[in-house]
Design an enzyme around this catalytic site. Structure first.
Site, short mmCIF file in Angstrom:
data_model
loop_
_atom_site.label_atom_id
_atom_site.label_comp_id
_atom_site.label_asym_id
_atom_site.label_seq_id
_atom_site.Cartn_x
_atom_site.Cartn_y
_atom_site.Cartn_z
N THR A 145 0.83 -1.22 0.00
CA THR A 145 0.00 0.00 0.00
C THR A 145 0.86 1.26 0.00
OG1 THR A 145 -1.62 -1.22 1.28
CG2 THR A 145 -1.87 1.16 1.25
N VAL A 146 1.79 1.34 0.94
CA VAL A 146 2.61 2.56 1.05
C VAL A 146 3.68 2.58 -0.05
CG1 VAL A 146 4.04 3.97 2.57
CG2 VAL A 146 2.20 2.60 3.55
N LYS A 160 3.87 3.45 19.08
CA LYS A 160 4.04 4.82 18.57
C LYS A 160 4.42 5.78 19.70
CE LYS A 160 0.71 4.05 14.86
NZ LYS A 160 -0.72 4.14 14.50
N GLY A 182 1.33 8.51 10.60
CA GLY A 182 1.31 8.46 9.12
C GLY A 182 1.77 9.75 8.48
N VAL A 185 4.96 7.16 12.97
CA VAL A 185 3.94 7.61 13.93
C VAL A 185 3.05 8.62 13.22
CG1 VAL A 185 3.50 8.86 16.08
CG2 VAL A 185 5.48 7.34 15.91
N LYS A 226 6.85 1.02 12.51
CA LYS A 226 6.78 1.42 13.94
C LYS A 226 7.30 0.32 14.86
CE LYS A 226 1.99 0.07 14.32
NZ LYS A 226 1.72 -0.13 12.89
N ASP A 268 -0.64 -1.10 19.24
CA ASP A 268 -0.18 -0.23 18.15
C ASP A 268 0.17 1.16 18.71
OD1 ASP A 268 -0.31 0.61 15.10
OD2 ASP A 268 -1.52 2.07 16.19
N GLY A 296 -3.07 5.49 5.66
CA GLY A 296 -3.45 5.57 4.25
C GLY A 296 -2.21 5.67 3.40
N GLY A 303 -12.48 -0.95 5.92
CA GLY A 303 -11.03 -1.09 5.77
C GLY A 303 -10.23 -0.30 6.79
N1 LIG Z 1 -0.74 1.48 5.40
C1 LIG Z 1 -0.68 2.52 6.20
O1 LIG Z 1 -1.61 3.33 6.26
C2 LIG Z 1 0.55 2.75 7.04
C3 LIG Z 1 0.60 3.92 7.85
C4 LIG Z 1 1.74 4.16 8.61
C5 LIG Z 1 2.78 3.26 8.56
N2 LIG Z 1 2.68 2.14 7.80
C6 LIG Z 1 3.81 1.21 7.80
O2 LIG Z 1 4.34 1.13 6.48
C7 LIG Z 1 4.90 -0.17 6.27
C8 LIG Z 1 4.25 -0.77 5.03
O3 LIG Z 1 2.87 -0.85 5.25
P1 LIG Z 1 1.86 -1.24 4.07
O4 LIG Z 1 0.51 -0.86 4.55
O5 LIG Z 1 2.34 -0.73 2.77
O6 LIG Z 1 1.99 -2.83 4.10
P2 LIG Z 1 1.60 -3.85 2.95
O7 LIG Z 1 0.54 -3.29 2.08
O8 LIG Z 1 1.36 -5.17 3.62
O9 LIG Z 1 2.94 -3.95 2.08
C9 LIG Z 1 4.07 -4.65 2.46
C10 LIG Z 1 4.77 -5.13 1.20
O10 LIG Z 1 5.98 -5.74 1.57
C11 LIG Z 1 6.06 -7.02 0.94
N3 LIG Z 1 6.80 -7.92 1.80
C12 LIG Z 1 6.44 -8.38 3.02
N4 LIG Z 1 7.39 -9.17 3.52
C13 LIG Z 1 8.39 -9.22 2.59
C14 LIG Z 1 9.63 -9.88 2.53
N5 LIG Z 1 10.04 -10.66 3.51
N6 LIG Z 1 10.39 -9.71 1.43
C15 LIG Z 1 9.97 -8.94 0.42
N7 LIG Z 1 8.78 -8.28 0.41
C16 LIG Z 1 8.01 -8.42 1.49
C17 LIG Z 1 4.62 -7.47 0.79
O11 LIG Z 1 4.51 -8.45 -0.22
P3 LIG Z 1 3.20 -9.38 -0.35
O12 LIG Z 1 2.18 -8.55 -1.04
O13 LIG Z 1 3.66 -10.53 -1.13
O14 LIG Z 1 2.79 -9.74 1.06
C18 LIG Z 1 3.94 -6.15 0.44
O15 LIG Z 1 4.03 -5.90 -0.95
C19 LIG Z 1 4.64 -0.94 7.56
O16 LIG Z 1 5.76 -0.88 8.39
C20 LIG Z 1 3.46 -0.20 8.18
O17 LIG Z 1 3.39 -0.35 9.60
C21 LIG Z 1 1.61 1.87 7.04
#
Ligand SMILES: NC(=O)c1ccc[n+]([C@@H]2O[C@H](COP(=O)([O-])OP(=O)(O)OC[C@H]3O[C@@H](n4cnc5c(N)ncnc54)[C@H](OP(=O)(O)O)[C@@H]3O)[C@@H](O)[C@H]2O)c1
Length: 457
Positions: A33-34, A226, A155, A153, A126, A222, A323, A208
């Site tokens: 997502t990010v 943070k 976002g 923290v 985090k 969580d 997001g 979601g």
């Molecule tokens: N989403 C938010 O709103 C948000 C907000 C603040 C902070 N964050 C932080 O941002 C980070 C990413 O979040 P996200 O929401 O983007 O997560 P996500 O959608 O689950 O994306 C993670 C990506 O990393 C890949 N991945 C996971 N393990 C891996 C590995 N061992 N080797 C290679 N690729 C790997 C996943 O592949 P697969 O698709 O194959 O699983 C996926 O494409 C996290 O630390 C999260 O806490 C997110």
């Protein structure tokens, strides 16, 4: 990990930007997502000072196919290498590694590997920063590179950059925040629609805003991770997230919002940390806050962080705490900040880029004693099987523990077999109240454990 590096993409669309020789080379690890939002922003807004060179994810071909099928007009330049081989990225000549896979393993090894090979790192992780932030910052410093984690923290709310630069001239003593959008969505829905907790949770999951297993959010895990990061960045206090007490929001009921409203309050999950001498008072959990206060006005899944400083007084930071796009803005901003210090735009850095020495001194990190013994007024909500003498018995226990009742609230019209009523207490320390609650837990007329919430005025 399987090793596969795909050939440059056969996409046409966007003509390749001319990269100046001083462009900062950036690798993206984690294309979820990010990660996708980061790639989009880098490709849409790039001025040539940043050059995306790698996109790394497990099963990367599938990610690439999906992106190419959906991404126009945000096409990624043809010369970006798509790979699932993390090591090849760490062995490459990139200047900045963006870690966006999340979790501890293998994110920790990736970040350590990047820093040890002299690459600066940007992460939104985090868990990683809450547990190993202090150690990783030292590792970065030893290897002459930078570690930025502004998105970890709140976002897209730039509170961490503010703590680390804009407010570093102050001596902060307190930080409090609404740090979990899922909890805030649920609590503000119950407040506005008076729906049961379970219905608000289901709604958050359907939209979601909450995962199928929302325990980390609801039970405070969580938010306390943070809070630990905020304490490190703002109060220079190293604290293990597990040492911060976290109270769940699960026992809250719509009737609590009725009683809170009678007190001019609503209920929010608040994370708070106050540094006094060598003690860090810290906890996460639902609290009563005045309806017209900054916390009381935060609706839906927004985040708010308030800081208190010795010289600058109080500051507030409000915005989207999660997001893809808002979080990616924080990530890209960190990348740009590192690139700036690498001198990418000035042409000062060539092949051997190193961060420009920071002119801001880094304060020493302390390891204070952690306590949740806050002193404040309290809200005690009981659900009882009605019978004579209940209030007298509760008052007797409170008096025996030297606790003063401030008010007694009882709404009419409830079933006598499950009657909710509230006692509020004058300010007292948490540690004095808990023995009284222990004693109350054994009373035979109580049909649910007493819900005990701090009142923050
Ligand atoms: N989403 C938010 O709103 C948000 C907000 C603040 C902070 N964050 C932080 O941002 C980070 C990413 O979040 P996200 O929401 O983007 O997560 P996500 O959608 O689950 O994306 C993670 C990506 O990393 C890949 N991945 C996971 N393990 C891996 C590995 N061992 N080797 C290679 N690729 C790997 C996943 O592949 P697969 O698709 O194959 O699983 C996926 O494409 C996290 O630390 C999260 O806490 C997110």
């Amino acid at each position: 990990m399987p090793k596969r590096t795909s050939k440059p993409a056969a996409v046409a669309a966007t003509p390749k930007k001319q990269q100046p020789s001083s462009a900062c080379r950036v690798a993206l690890i984690g294309f979820g997502t990010v990660g996708r939002a980061v790639a989009k922003i880098l490709c849409e807004t790039g001025d040539g000072s940043l050059q995306l060179t790698y996109i790394c994810n497990r099963n990367v071909e599938k990610k690439k196919r999906t992106w190419l099928a959906n991404a126009a007009p945000n096409n990624i330049p043809n010369d970006v290498l798509w790979t699932d081989d993390v090591q090849s990225v760490l062995n490459s000549d990139v200047d900045i590694v963006i870690e966006l896979i999340g979790g501890l393993n293998p994110a920790e090894q990736i970040v350590r590997g990047a820093l040890e090979s002299g690459k600066s790192v940007v992460t939104a992780n985090k868990q990683l920063i809450a547990r190993h932030g202090s150690d990783l910052l030292q590792l970065a410093s030893r290897h002459g590179c930078q570690l930025e984690f502004g998105a970890s923290v709140a976002g897209g709310v730039p509170v961490l950059p503010a703590l680390r630069t804009g407010l570093c001239g102050d001596r902060l003593h307190g930080i409090a925040g609404i740090l979990n959008g899922t909890c805030n969505y649920i609590l503000s829905r119950i407040e506005n629609a008076r729906i049961p907790f379970s219905e608000a949770l289901e709604e958050a999951q359907a939209r979601g805003y909450a995962e199928a297993d929302a325990s980390e959010d609801l039970d405070g895990g969580d938010a306390r991770a943070k809070l630990a990061i905020l304490a490190l960045a703002g109060l220079h206090a190293q604290v293990a997230p597990e040492s911060i007490r976290a109270r769940t929001i699960r026992p809250l009921d719509a009737v609590d919002f009725d009683y809170a409203a009678q007190l001019g309050c609503t209920i929010r999950q608040i994370s708070r940390a106050v540094l006094k001498d060598d003690t860090l008072f810290a906890e996460v959990g639902p609290c009563l806050v005045p309806t017209d206060s900054p916390f009381g006005r935060v609706q839906r899944n927004l985040n708010l962080v308030l800081t208190s400083g010795q010289y600058g007084g109080d500051m507030a930071f409000l915005g989207a705490g999660a997001g893809g796009d808002p979080t990616a803005v924080a990530v890209v901003s960190d990348v740009m900040s590192i690139a700036q210090s690498l001198g990418a735009n000035t042409g000062a850095a060539g092949a051997d880029k190193k961060p420009v020495a920071s002119s801001v001194s880094t304060p020493a990190i302390s390891a204070p004693t952690i306590s949740s013994d806050f002193e404040n007024p309290w809200y005690l909500r009981f659900f009882v099987r009605d019978q004579p003498g209940i209030v007298a018995r509760l008052a007797q226990i409170l008096a025996a523990h030297h606790l003063n009742i401030d008010s007694l609230l009882q709404k009419p019209g409830f079933d006598k077999a499950a009657l909710p009523f509230v006692i509020t207490l004058e300010p007292c320390r948490d540690a004095l109240l808990h023995p009284a609650l222990e004693e109350m837990s054994g009373l035979d007329f109580a049909i649910r454990p007493c819900l005990c919430l701090p009142i923050l005025r």
